[in-house]
Design an enzyme around this catalytic site. Structure first.
Site, PDB file in Angstrom:
ATOM      1  CE  LYS A   1      -3.416   2.989   0.890  1.00 60.75           C
ATOM      2  NZ  LYS A   1      -4.392   3.403  -0.138  1.00 60.75           N
TER       3      LYS A   1
ATOM      4  CB  CYS B   1       0.187  12.218  -3.390  1.00 62.41           C
ATOM      5  SG  CYS B   1       1.700  12.203  -4.327  1.00 62.41           S
TER       6      CYS B   1
HETATM    7  O1  YRO Z   1      -7.787   6.936  -0.544  1.00 64.46           O
HETATM    8  C1  YRO Z   1      -6.745   6.352  -0.851  1.00 64.46           C
HETATM    9  O2  YRO Z   1      -5.939   5.885   0.002  1.00 64.46           O
HETATM   10  C2  YRO Z   1      -6.486   6.177  -2.280  1.00 64.46           C
HETATM   11  N1  YRO Z   1      -7.493   5.610  -3.009  1.00 64.46           N
HETATM   12  C3  YRO Z   1      -7.373   5.417  -4.373  1.00 64.46           C
HETATM   13  O3  YRO Z   1      -8.300   4.923  -5.029  1.00 64.46           O
HETATM   14  N2  YRO Z   1      -6.213   5.784  -4.971  1.00 64.46           N
HETATM   15  C4  YRO Z   1      -5.173   6.341  -4.295  1.00 64.46           C
HETATM   16  O4  YRO Z   1      -4.147   6.653  -4.918  1.00 64.46           O
HETATM   17  C5  YRO Z   1      -5.298   6.553  -2.883  1.00 64.46           C
HETATM   18  C6  YRO Z   1      -4.170   7.204  -2.127  1.00 64.46           C
HETATM   19  C7  YRO Z   1      -3.905   8.649  -2.493  1.00 64.46           C
HETATM   20  C8  YRO Z   1      -4.946   9.685  -2.112  1.00 64.46           C
HETATM   21  C9  YRO Z   1      -6.161   9.560  -3.006  1.00 64.46           C
HETATM   22  C10 YRO Z   1      -5.385   9.579  -0.660  1.00 64.46           C
HETATM   23  C11 YRO Z   1      -4.341  11.056  -2.313  1.00 64.46           C
END
Ligand code: YRO
Length: 311
Positions: free
Chosen positions: A46, A130
């Site tokens: 992750k 990000c």
């Molecule tokens: O919410 C998340 O941890 C998340 N969910 C996704 O579908 N794609 C991602 O890249 C992420 C992590 C990055 C972010 C959306 C929290 C900035």
């Protein structure tokens, strides 16, 4: 007839073309060990930040007919814990990849520098979705920020690395991004991340289905497959041939994997379907992909990779 489904991404060798997307079932050591024992061809952890994060309040993930919606908020154990896990995961004898998602360029560079010191780690996937600077779009939707991140990572990263991209919808954006990638040191590109800021509504309850961000969240699963396929196809047309492409988005069956490889993917990742089905999804996809290939008379992925026909 014998069917060989091995593949490669950059210098990494994979026994099969599928592994987990960063996100589902890859945050804890227990989950990463389950991926190690599964038929996934690699273990991807992750996206990590410098400090551990709880993530957003629950419910932060929901399934719907077309796929899934999430606003997890980057829950993870912090990069130091992942660095300590990789030596344990080495026993599963498959490539180990670290997804890195610093909350600033400085954080990303710190994590990359440290990760490069871990011998058991094979590659790094930089999550460009990000928010690097408040008030600006996510890095991958800001070409100046993207250029800077890739230059800086390229300067310090001593392992094979690549980027995870969000979907693009405009050919001019594909061309701009491809130019930046072709001038960088990436050895692979992973597309696509979830479709940003969708909204799923429960009509009975007249309510959103996830709690954070007023119900808005990243959309994954079957409904995003045409977008994933177009992004893989377009980048395969535009990127240097030595840059590998990992496809992700809406893969449910072996036939979907076949379509991604036809579009030009060297490997694929499984997100929503892994979350819904668990790690046994990889054995099923293996059976189904071999079945499709046998029916069509193919004995290796190279025989059809990127060979999508036009009308
Ligand atoms: O919410 C998340 O941890 C998340 N969910 C996704 O579908 N794609 C991602 O890249 C992420 C992590 C990055 C972010 C959306 C929290 C900035």
């Amino acid at each position: 007839m014998s069917v060989n489904i091995s593949t490669g991404v950059g210098t990494l060798c994979f026994a099969t073309p599928f592994f987990n997307a960063s996100g589902p079932l890859c945050t804890t050591l227990l989950e990463l060990e389950d991926l190690g024992r599964s038929e996934a061809c690699a273990i991807l952890s992750k996206s990590c930040t410098v400090e551990p994060r709880e993530g957003n309040p629950l419910p932060r993930y929901a399934d719907f007919e077309g796929g899934s919606i999430n606003s997890m908020g980057l829950p993870n154990l912090g990069y130091r814990v992942y660095m300590e896990m990789y030596p344990y995961l080495w026993r599963y004898d498959k490539p180990i990849i670290s997804s890195v998602s610093g909350l600033s360029l400085k954080d990303t560079l710190l994590i990359v520098r440290e990760m490069c010191g871990v011998d058991e780690l094979d590659a790094i996937e930089i999550n460009l979705s990000c928010p690097n600077v408040v008030g600006k779009p996510q890095v991958a939707y800001d070409f100046d920020q993207t250029r800077e991140v890739l230059q800086e990572v390229g300067r310090i990263c001593t392992k094979p690395w690549g980027v995870k991209l969000p979907p693009y919808f405009d050919f001019v954006h594909f061309e701009e991004m491809a130019k930046i990638l072709n001038e960088s040191g990436v050895s692979f590109v992973t597309c696509i991340n979830s479709l940003g800021n969708g909204l799923v509504i429960d009509a009975e309850r007249e309510c959103v289905v996830i709690k954070p961000k007023g119900g808005f969240g990243g959309v994954g699963g079957r409904m995003i497959k045409p977008i994933g396929l177009s992004n893989v196809r377009k980048f395969r047309e535009l990127l240097r041939s030595d840059i590998s492409i990992i496809g992700v988005g809406g893969i449910v069956s072996g036939r979907d994997v076949f379509e991604y490889i036809l579009a030009g993917a060297d490997a694929v990742q499984i997100g929503t379907q892994l979350q819904q089905e668990g790690v046994s999804v990889f054995a099923r996809l293996g059976r189904e992909l071999r079945e499709v290939m046998e029916r069509k008379g193919y004995s290796s992925l190279g025989e059809f990779k990127g060979k999508l026909k036009m009308l």
